[in-house]
Design a protein around this motif. Structure first.
Motif, PDB file in Angstrom:
ATOM      1  N   VAL A 589       0.838  -1.209   0.000  1.00 54.75           N
ATOM      2  CA  VAL A 589       0.000   0.000   0.000  1.00 54.75           C
ATOM      3  C   VAL A 589       0.868   1.252   0.000  1.00 54.75           C
ATOM      4  CG1 VAL A 589      -1.693   1.313   1.332  1.00 54.75           C
ATOM      5  CG2 VAL A 589      -1.935  -1.166   1.113  1.00 54.75           C
ATOM      6  N   HIS A 590       1.942   1.218   0.764  1.00 51.40           N
ATOM      7  CA  HIS A 590       2.865   2.359   0.819  1.00 51.40           C
ATOM      8  C   HIS A 590       3.392   2.686  -0.572  1.00 51.40           C
ATOM      9  CE1 HIS A 590       5.183   4.754   3.848  1.00 51.40           C
ATOM     10  NE2 HIS A 590       5.976   4.951   2.805  1.00 51.40           N
ATOM     11  N   LEU A 592       1.931   1.688  -3.581  1.00 52.46           N
ATOM     12  CA  LEU A 592       0.853   2.049  -4.493  1.00 52.46           C
ATOM     13  C   LEU A 592       0.344   3.466  -4.248  1.00 52.46           C
ATOM     14  CD1 LEU A 592      -1.172  -1.311  -4.541  1.00 52.46           C
ATOM     15  CD2 LEU A 592       0.501  -0.488  -6.204  1.00 52.46           C
ATOM     16  N   GLU A 593       0.406   3.896  -3.008  1.00 48.52           N
ATOM     17  CA  GLU A 593      -0.028   5.262  -2.688  1.00 48.52           C
ATOM     18  C   GLU A 593       1.036   6.304  -3.007  1.00 48.52           C
ATOM     19  OE1 GLU A 593      -2.987   6.801  -1.197  1.00 48.52           O
ATOM     20  OE2 GLU A 593      -3.697   5.016  -2.248  1.00 48.52           O
ATOM     21  N   TRP A 595       3.542   7.118  -1.124  1.00 43.73           N
ATOM     22  CA  TRP A 595       3.934   7.859   0.070  1.00 43.73           C
ATOM     23  C   TRP A 595       5.449   7.962   0.147  1.00 43.73           C
ATOM     24  CZ3 TRP A 595      -0.001   4.487   3.112  1.00 43.73           C
ATOM     25  CH2 TRP A 595      -1.276   5.057   3.001  1.00 43.73           C
ATOM     26  N   ARG A 607      -3.045   7.546  11.476  1.00 45.89           N
ATOM     27  CA  ARG A 607      -2.957   7.042  10.103  1.00 45.89           C
ATOM     28  C   ARG A 607      -3.596   5.666   9.940  1.00 45.89           C
ATOM     29  NH1 ARG A 607       0.149   9.593   6.496  1.00 45.89           N
ATOM     30  NH2 ARG A 607       0.345   7.657   5.288  1.00 45.89           N
ATOM     31  N   VAL A 611      -4.587   4.326   6.235  1.00 46.70           N
ATOM     32  CA  VAL A 611      -3.928   3.182   5.602  1.00 46.70           C
ATOM     33  C   VAL A 611      -4.952   2.098   5.270  1.00 46.70           C
ATOM     34  CG1 VAL A 611      -2.256   1.327   5.960  1.00 46.70           C
ATOM     35  CG2 VAL A 611      -1.699   3.649   6.676  1.00 46.70           C
ATOM     36  N   ASN A 613      -8.188   2.406   4.578  1.00 47.49           N
ATOM     37  CA  ASN A 613      -9.001   2.818   3.425  1.00 47.49           C
ATOM     38  C   ASN A 613      -8.187   2.762   2.130  1.00 47.49           C
ATOM     39  OD1 ASN A 613     -11.330   3.305   4.954  1.00 47.49           O
ATOM     40  ND2 ASN A 613     -10.653   5.378   5.486  1.00 47.49           N
ATOM     41  N   ALA A 614      -6.897   3.090   2.220  1.00 49.35           N
ATOM     42  CA  ALA A 614      -6.038   3.012   1.037  1.00 49.35           C
ATOM     43  C   ALA A 614      -5.888   1.569   0.576  1.00 49.35           C
ATOM     44  CB  ALA A 614      -4.671   3.619   1.341  1.00 49.35           C
ATOM     45  N   LYS A 617      -9.016   0.545  -1.165  1.00 52.65           N
ATOM     46  CA  LYS A 617      -9.108   1.245  -2.446  1.00 52.65           C
ATOM     47  C   LYS A 617      -8.314   0.530  -3.536  1.00 52.65           C
ATOM     48  CE  LYS A 617      -6.554   4.856  -3.201  1.00 52.65           C
ATOM     49  NZ  LYS A 617      -5.942   6.206  -3.133  1.00 52.65           N
ATOM     50  N   HIS A 618      -7.188  -0.054  -3.163  1.00 57.42           N
ATOM     51  CA  HIS A 618      -6.330  -0.726  -4.143  1.00 57.42           C
ATOM     52  C   HIS A 618      -6.680  -2.196  -4.320  1.00 57.42           C
ATOM     53  CE1 HIS A 618      -3.627   2.594  -5.025  1.00 57.42           C
ATOM     54  NE2 HIS A 618      -3.545   2.859  -3.735  1.00 57.42           N
TER      55      HIS A 618
END
Length: 627
Positions: A589-590, A592-593, A595, A607, A611, A613-614, A617-618
């Motif tokens: 996720v880190h 793909l976002e 960050w 956070r 994190v 929700n992110a 989302k992916h």
């Protein structure tokens, strides 16, 4: 409707198909115990030995081709082998059983090992001559005009070409009818030499095993043949094919039909013009991008048995969640020796890889046993290797490196803080992934929960879970003997929420609480204080024993990868297919976002929802809702 001879006769037997070897073994044992002549049982013994050696050859080639840490720069097709291909090739060894049965029938009709000398030079020459003059051209013609004929290809040979990434086991993936034809090809030289009176035991062994060796060579997907050999002896390229040469047949099926000798493709003008140039390019690594992964998950060895779960050991074993199996017991000493050699070598190696949303994700492994992380004198050495892996990732241009389990132990390196503080100019982002781990645990709790009992309460995860829940007005019974550490965490909570954090020092305090969050290993005796109907959520490694039958136990925090993941063909330790530990998913996720901060040290409670929700989302899903 299934085409005639496309299915195997023992297709529905599963693992019981190996009972077909039973008559051979029974014959050997019976003859031995009853002191019969060698001729009565030797042919059965030789068949069993040859079958075992054939299986070993395929396994060794499979292990070699999947050793990404050794030969990843010479891979021909760079995609990973996924679960679909592994399942399709599960019964790759059917042809060994078939040829064993054919050999047993042939032994009654023609002279077999018991009546043959140990060695015969003329026999070796005869077999080689018959192979080059009969088997090679016959296979070429049969392969080109029969196997690739429209009707036969559709109903039979297409199965062999359905594997997107050639592997040594792919050599055995074919229909019953194809392997009947191949049995004829491999049998002609052996039978011919024997009928001419030149047969020998060594000739039979050598031809069959070399035949399998070359088949595995062509399907290994790693270019192992040095280009300089063909440069020195140009005509040799027509006598021996290469993995690159054969892989072109799988990608451009109208070319390269030969068995092992490209000479016949050259004669009948079906030789792919890119064969030699592509071979040179791969072996010299010229113009090859050597794509750098975007994300790396830095894992470690759990124990000796779990080390056998690596894809380059037993591919089929790695494709299932890890659990102790009887067949790994004899391999334990050998595995220990291999691990000690890796320990002495002390280099991080590539374990596996997959693609997600077009980005390459790899797993690297620090060759250290789980117990070593708890030895004070080993701490410095372990941190040194983790640091080297981080610096290597930074040098390669990797964007995110996520630390697994013990590699981010608070007592070891402060959850990765040690490396970030020591190297402030790192371009690679160091991530412990515990923010998503906390989110997974919290979102697995009942929505109407009012009270939880928390062990490991002052750990990194325990602190974040306690602070999050107290903000939600959930009463948290924090098991800790340290009043100082408890008060430190309590002061971090909003003033109007601090009373929801309660320090307890004994398990008896939770005898009326049905929601336990276990962050520290607890014994069956300690579990006995939980009331019936309790659910044990846990983030402790190793997981606690499922002792109580009147309670339920959750798995370690994990998430299922999105459906568009490609090339994933191994399970992450005890996780199901496509499921990874939450800290692994947190690193994904880190990335793909996009960050740009390091996620090390204490968890930022603010956070956790971000994190979570992110991740959703992916396309990552909590395991509990995806099963």
């Amino acid at each position: 409707m299934v085409a005639p001879l496309s299915a195997w006769p023992w297709e529905n037997l599963g693992c019981f198909k190996y009972l077909l070897y039973g008559p051979f073994l029974a014959k050997v044992l019976y003859s031995r115990f009853h002191d019969q002549e060698a001729s009565e049982y030797s042919w059965c013994l030789h068949i069993l030995v040859i079958c075992a050696l054939r299986g070993l050859i395929h396994q060794i080639w499979s292990s070699y081709s999947n050793m990404l840490f050794l030969k990843r720069n010479f891979r021909i097709i760079e995609h990973g082998v996924d679960f679909k291909q592994i399942d399709k090739e599960w019964d790759w060894d059917n042809f060994i059983i078939l040829q064993a049965l054919i050999a047993s029938m042939a032994s009654y009709m023609f002279p077999f090992p018991a009546n043959l000398p140990f060695w015969n030079t003329k026999g070796f020459i005869a077999v080689l001559t018959l192979h080059m003059a009969v088997s090679e051209p016959l296979y070429y013609l049969m392969h080109r005009y029969v196997l690739h004929g429209n009707s036969f290809f559709t109903h039979h040979h297409s199965l062999h070409h359905s594997s997107p990434v050639p592997q040594p086991f792919t050599a055995g993936l074919a229909t019953f009818s194809e392997h009947l034809m191949l049995a004829v090809i491999i049998g002609i030289p052996i039978l011919g030499a024997s009928l001419m009176g030149y047969g020998s035991i060594i000739t039979i062994y050598s031809y069959v095993l070399i035949f399998d060796f070359l088949r595995c060579l062509g399907h290994c997907n790693v270019e192992v043949v040095p280009y300089q050999i063909f440069k020195t002896i140009p005509f040799l390229r027509y006598l021996l094919y290469t993995p690159t040469y054969h892989s072109l047949h799988h990608t451009e099926m109208g070319t390269n039909f030969c068995l092992f000798m490209p000479l016949f493709d050259a004669i009948w003008k079906t030789l792919n013009g890119k064969s030699w140039e592509l071979h040179k390019k791969i072996r010299s690594n010229l113009g090859k991008s050597g794509r750098v992964p975007d994300f790396v998950f830095l894992a470690h060895v759990v124990d000796v048995s779990a080390a056998l779960h690596a894809p380059f050991v037993f591919r089929s074993f790695a494709a299932l969640p890890f659990s102790p199996r009887f067949f790994i017991i004899p391999l334990w000493p050998l595995t220990l020796l291999a691990l000690l050699m890796m320990w002495a070598w002390s280099k991080t190696f590539v374990y596996s890889f997959y693609k997600l949303t077009g980005r390459l994700h790899q797993t690297w492994v620090v060759p250290r046993f789980g117990f070593q992380y708890f030895l004070p004198f080993a701490r410095e050495g372990i941190n040194k290797h983790i640091e080297q892996a981080i610096l290597r990732a930074d040098k390669l241009g990797i964007k995110v490196i996520s630390l697994a389990a013990l590699n981010k132990n608070e007592a070891l390196n402060g959850g990765g803080t040690l490396f970030v503080d020591k190297h402030p100019n790192l371009n690679v982002r160091v991530v412990h992934g515990n923010t998503l781990t906390a989110a997974v645990i919290l979102n697995d709790l009942p929505k109407n929960v009012e009270e939880v009992f928390l062990t490991g309460a002052t750990s990194k995860l325990g602190r974040a879970i306690a602070l999050y829940l107290c903000r939600k007005r959930v009463r948290v019974l924090m098991l800790t003997l340290s009043a100082e550490r408890f008060q430190k965490i309590q002061k971090e909570a909003p003033v109007d929420c601090q009373n929801y954090l309660v320090q307890v020092t004994k398990y008896q305090a939770a005898q009326n609480c049905k929601t336990w969050i276990v962050g520290k290993w607890i014994t069956p005796r300690e579990q006995s204080w939980a009331p019936p109907g309790t659910h044990f959520h846990q983030f402790v490694v190793p997981p606690i024993f499922s002792f109580r039958r009147d309670c339920t136990y959750g798995d370690l925090a994990a998430m299922r990868l999105p459906d568009d993941v490609q090339g994933l063909g191994c399970c992450e330790y005890t996780m199901a297919r496509g499921v990874v530990h939450a800290c692994h998913a947190g690193g994904v996720v880190h990335l793909l976002e996009g960050w740009t901060h390091h996620e090390v040290g204490a968890i930022d409670v603010d956070r956790i929802d971000l994190v979570w929700n992110a991740a959703l989302k992916h396309g990552l899903r909590p395991v509990s809702s995806s099963c």
